[in-house]
Motif scaffolding. Structure first.
Motif, PDB file in Angstrom:
ATOM      1  N   ASP A   1      34.073  45.313 -25.545  1.00  0.00           N
ATOM      2  CA  ASP A   1      34.770  44.022 -25.465  1.00  0.00           C
ATOM      3  C   ASP A   1      36.221  44.517 -25.469  1.00  0.00           C
ATOM      4  O   ASP A   1      36.804  44.933 -26.348  1.00  0.00           O
ATOM      5  N   PHE A   2      36.672  44.455 -24.325  1.00  0.00           N
ATOM      6  CA  PHE A   2      38.139  44.875 -23.942  1.00  0.00           C
ATOM      7  C   PHE A   2      39.215  44.462 -24.895  1.00  0.00           C
ATOM      8  O   PHE A   2      40.072  45.308 -25.389  1.00  0.00           O
ATOM      9  N   GLU A   3      39.470  43.201 -25.121  1.00  0.00           N
ATOM     10  CA  GLU A   3      40.292  42.798 -26.084  1.00  0.00           C
ATOM     11  C   GLU A   3      40.216  42.969 -27.692  1.00  0.00           C
ATOM     12  O   GLU A   3      41.235  43.565 -28.189  1.00  0.00           O
ATOM     13  N   ARG A   4      38.947  43.034 -27.884  1.00  0.00           N
ATOM     14  CA  ARG A   4      38.528  43.480 -29.487  1.00  0.00           C
ATOM     15  C   ARG A   4      38.965  45.006 -29.755  1.00  0.00           C
ATOM     16  O   ARG A   4      39.249  45.417 -30.815  1.00  0.00           O
ATOM     17  N   GLU A   5      38.860  45.783 -28.381  1.00  0.00           N
ATOM     18  CA  GLU A   5      39.053  47.065 -28.661  1.00  0.00           C
ATOM     19  C   GLU A   5      40.420  47.575 -28.565  1.00  0.00           C
ATOM     20  O   GLU A   5      40.923  48.698 -29.068  1.00  0.00           O
ATOM     21  N   LEU A   6      41.476  46.791 -28.103  1.00  0.00           N
ATOM     22  CA  LEU A   6      42.896  47.011 -27.879  1.00  0.00           C
ATOM     23  C   LEU A   6      43.446  47.839 -29.151  1.00  0.00           C
ATOM     24  O   LEU A   6      44.173  48.684 -29.080  1.00  0.00           O
ATOM     25  N   PRO A   7      43.173  46.965 -30.252  1.00  0.00           N
ATOM     26  CA  PRO A   7      43.778  47.676 -31.763  1.00  0.00           C
ATOM     27  C   PRO A   7      43.427  49.041 -32.077  1.00  0.00           C
ATOM     28  O   PRO A   7      44.045  49.748 -32.633  1.00  0.00           O
TER      29      PRO A   7
END
Length: 271
Positions: A32-38
């Protein structure tokens, strides 16, 4: 030993669709791109990305792209990304994730080896890899990377080192056994190979105590605890490295910045 640990490197990576690349079962579906950003925008990665800025319309080769975040992030930021990997299944997973994004990034998946890149000389502005060169015939992979860079092009390699005590404990007790046969962690000989293949090299070191923060990514996932602990431990590492510079070689990762070496030009000393 299970069948995955007995397989060839290609078989292993084709069967390893874990977004964390550690060979375990999926942690709840595709990346999941957004969840992986951090977990992606951390000090070593930011260091690498700074070398490519601005990203808009840059032609970037992501070596060993797999199903990871880097090709997605670069493409989402406006770069033209060629995602190269030996594993067809991982490239298919990456393509599926990219096509499902609200604004699909421009990513071209290409199945190939780092030692035999099927691209014309001077094709790319930049090249990137993370935890990939440790699985290659290093001199050949670096020679091919240098070849496909344009004049004044650059590359960044983020590679794990051999000397971090916390990483070595994990490797001995928990890592997939196949890693022992397909991996060569970096030390001075590997730095020398890279310096000999490119025009210049700069090395930055990350995560001595900082390795411990990654429990909150690869163990119990908690983004806020990961970021908080990583920031604290990276500050502690910076202090330790200033007090005892040789401790840098006990870091977990090295970020290696290089420039293209034109044909016939000798490599410069590392700085």
């Amino acid at each position: 030993m299970n069948s995955r640990e007995q397989s060839s490197p290609e078989d292993y990576w084709n069967s390893n669709l874990d977004p964390d690349n550690i060979g375990r079962a999926s942690r709840g579906g595709p990346l999941d791109f957004e969840r992986e950003l951090p977990y992606y925008l951390i000090p070593d990665q930011i260091d690498a990305l700074n070398d490519f800025a601005p990203l808009e319309r840059k032609r970037i080769l992501d070596i060993g792209a797999g199903i990871g975040m880097n090709a997605l992030y670069l493409g989402n930021s406006g770069a033209i990304v060629v995602a190269a990997d030996i594993a067809r299944n991982r490239l298919a997973a990456l393509a599926g994730i990219a096509s499902g994004m609200s604004a699909p990034p421009l990513i071209l998946p290409v199945q190939c080896r780092a030692e035999a890149l099927p691209f014309a000389s001077g094709s790319f502005d930049h090249a990137y890899s993370k935890s990939v060169l440790i699985h290659t015939r290093l001199a050949e992979a670096c020679g091919e990377t240098n070849r496909v860079l344009r004049e004044e092009g650059s590359a960044v390699f983020i590679e794990p080192l051999a000397g971090n005590p916390f990483a070595n404990l994990y490797r001995a007790l928990l890592a997939p056994k196949i890693w022992r046969s397909i991996t060569r962690y970096f030390g001075q000989p590997e730095f020398d190979v890279i310096a000999g293949q490119f025009c210049a090299a700069r090395v930055h070191y990350y995560y001595f105590l900082g390795f411990l923060a990654f429990f909150w990514q690869f163990g119990l996932r908690a983004a806020w605890l990961f970021k908080w602990s990583l920031n604290l431990l990276v500050m502690a590492d910076g202090l330790l490295f200033r007090i005892c510079q040789p401790l840098e070689r006990r870091a977990w990762f090295a970020v290696i910045h290089v420039r293209k070496r034109p044909s016939g030009e000798s490599a410069l000393p590392r700085s």
